[in-house]
Design an enzyme around this catalytic site. Structure first.
Site, short mmCIF file in Angstrom:
data_model
loop_
_atom_site.label_atom_id
_atom_site.label_comp_id
_atom_site.label_asym_id
_atom_site.label_seq_id
_atom_site.Cartn_x
_atom_site.Cartn_y
_atom_site.Cartn_z
N MET A 246 0.84 -1.19 0.00
CA MET A 246 0.00 0.00 0.00
C MET A 246 0.89 1.26 0.00
SD MET A 246 -3.41 -1.03 2.06
CE MET A 246 -2.87 -0.70 3.72
N GLY A 247 2.17 1.08 -0.36
CA GLY A 247 3.06 2.23 -0.52
C GLY A 247 3.57 2.81 0.79
N HIS B 104 9.17 1.71 3.46
CA HIS B 104 10.23 1.75 4.47
C HIS B 104 11.12 0.53 4.22
CE1 HIS B 104 7.79 -1.33 6.34
NE2 HIS B 104 6.76 -0.50 6.43
N HIS C 145 9.51 -2.88 3.42
CA HIS C 145 9.08 -3.11 2.04
C HIS C 145 10.28 -3.45 1.15
CE1 HIS C 145 5.71 -0.27 3.25
NE2 HIS C 145 5.04 -1.29 2.77
N ASP D 164 2.42 -8.70 9.46
CA ASP D 164 0.98 -8.99 9.37
C ASP D 164 0.84 -10.51 9.33
OD1 ASP D 164 -0.38 -6.21 8.71
OD2 ASP D 164 1.51 -6.32 7.64
N MET E 150 8.90 -1.98 11.78
CA MET E 150 8.65 -0.96 10.75
C MET E 150 7.24 -1.09 10.20
SD MET E 150 12.11 -0.25 8.73
CE MET E 150 13.61 0.09 9.66
N SER F 65 4.25 1.54 7.83
CA SER F 65 3.95 2.85 7.25
C SER F 65 3.21 3.71 8.27
CB SER F 65 3.10 2.69 6.00
OG SER F 65 3.76 1.85 5.09
O1 PAF Z 1 -0.16 -5.64 3.69
C1 PAF Z 1 -0.63 -4.78 2.93
O2 PAF Z 1 0.02 -3.75 2.65
C2 PAF Z 1 -2.01 -4.96 2.33
O3 PAF Z 1 -2.87 -5.56 3.23
C3 PAF Z 1 -1.99 -5.71 0.98
C4 PAF Z 1 -1.49 -7.14 1.14
C5 PAF Z 1 -1.12 -4.97 -0.02
C6 PAF Z 1 -3.41 -5.80 0.42
O4 PAF Z 1 -3.96 -4.54 0.18
#
Ligand code: PAF
Length: 289
Positions: free
Chosen positions: A30-31, A34, A37, A150, A184, A186
């Site tokens: 979702m941008g 950091h 990612h 997550d 970390m 966002s």
């Molecule tokens: O973890 C995330 O950033 C979001 O839940 C994902 C997997 C991109 C789905 O929108």
């Protein structure tokens, strides 16, 4: 770097890449990137010839009173970071392109999504499962990489892939932490400086649980109660959950063992909801979790 907005353009581009024999790795995001990612992008590079990153703040996984509007965004900075990581393509759709008028299909994983984050965010994982299924169909990756911060999300996605026979391999990337232990995220950008110390209650709570386990404590309720007291000793904290779960089933456990994971969700000053998790007895190959 190829930048694609339309699902059908992305599908076409990826089909051409596949014809060259290249394998495709997808990192759904979702941008507001950091180092966490970036570590997932590097992991994807190890598993596939070409890396596609999707960047989409998916509205359907946010509840009506959640932080969709406040979710941090900086497309220009994200694009620079993607170029530096030598990502081959980025898929940046709009909500209208992903959910055109008439859209009415949902993918819902049942049991795994009813507790932990699913208890207070009842439609969150249906939003995630639906958008991830769409992204898999649009990008058709051989491998997709998700962060283990997550943990419930990656477990739900593994279930979804198995249940629907989706031809994609799921790879988990270990949690990346700041020097002081904060996982970390966002959302850390939304923490006021004054609240930053309180955000450390999650990672220090995890260290405390590990210390108790190392000293021989196995009673899950007792470990959870000590971690709860620890978190609440920090100002501005409100607990969503402190759960000792089995890493495979996500079911709560009574006696902790080598598969037991502490999962935490804490609101900081009612504004920023943070999560963290880790095995009570991590082995070196579990990375920094
Ligand atoms: O973890 C995330 O950033 C979001 O839940 C994902 C997997 C991109 C789905 O929108």
């Amino acid at each position: 770097m190829e930048i694609l907005h339309e699902p059908k353009d992305m599908q076409q581009w990826v089909r051409a890449q596949r014809r060259t024999g290249a394998t495709i790795g997808l990192v759904p995001t979702m941008g507001y990137f950091h180092d966490g990612h970036l570590s997932l992008m590097r992991l994807a590079q190890q598993h596939a010839d070409i890396v596609v990153v999707s960047l989409f703040v998916n509205p359907t996984q946010f509840g009506p009173s959640e932080d969709l509007d406040r979710y941090p965004r900086d497309l220009e900075r994200d694009m620079l970071m993607l170029r530096r990581e030598q990502v081959t393509a980025v898929f940046v759709p709009t909500p209208e392109l992903m959910y055109p008028p008439g859209f009415q299909t949902e993918v819902r994983v049942q049991h795994l999504t009813t507790h932990l984050c699913g208890r207070t965010r009842p439609n969150h994982f249906a939003g995630v499962a639906t958008v991830v299924t769409k992204l898999f169909n649009i990008v058709q990756p051989d491998v997709a990489v998700f962060g283990e911060k997550d943990y419930q999300q990656i477990t739900v996605i593994r279930r979804l892939v198995a249940d629907l026979n989706l031809p994609v391999r799921i790879v988990g990337g270990p949690i990346v932490r700041e020097d002081d232990g904060l996982a970390m995220s966002s959302r850390n950008a939304n923490l006021e400086p004054l609240h930053r110390a309180s955000a450390l209650s999650l990672s220090s709570g995890l260290s405390l649980a590990r210390e108790l386990y190392r000293k021989g404590e196995r009673d899950a309720a007792s470990i959870a109660a000590t971690v709860q007291r620890h978190i609440l000793s920090f100002p501005f904290t409100a607990i969503d959950y402190v759960s000792l779960i089995d890493s495979r089933s996500l079911e709560p456990v009574q006696q902790a063992d080598a598969h037991t994971r502490l999962a935490l969700a804490v609101h900081i000053d009612g504004k920023v909801r943070l999560i963290d998790n880790g095995l009570l007895s991590p082995s070196p190959q579990d990375g920094n979790i």
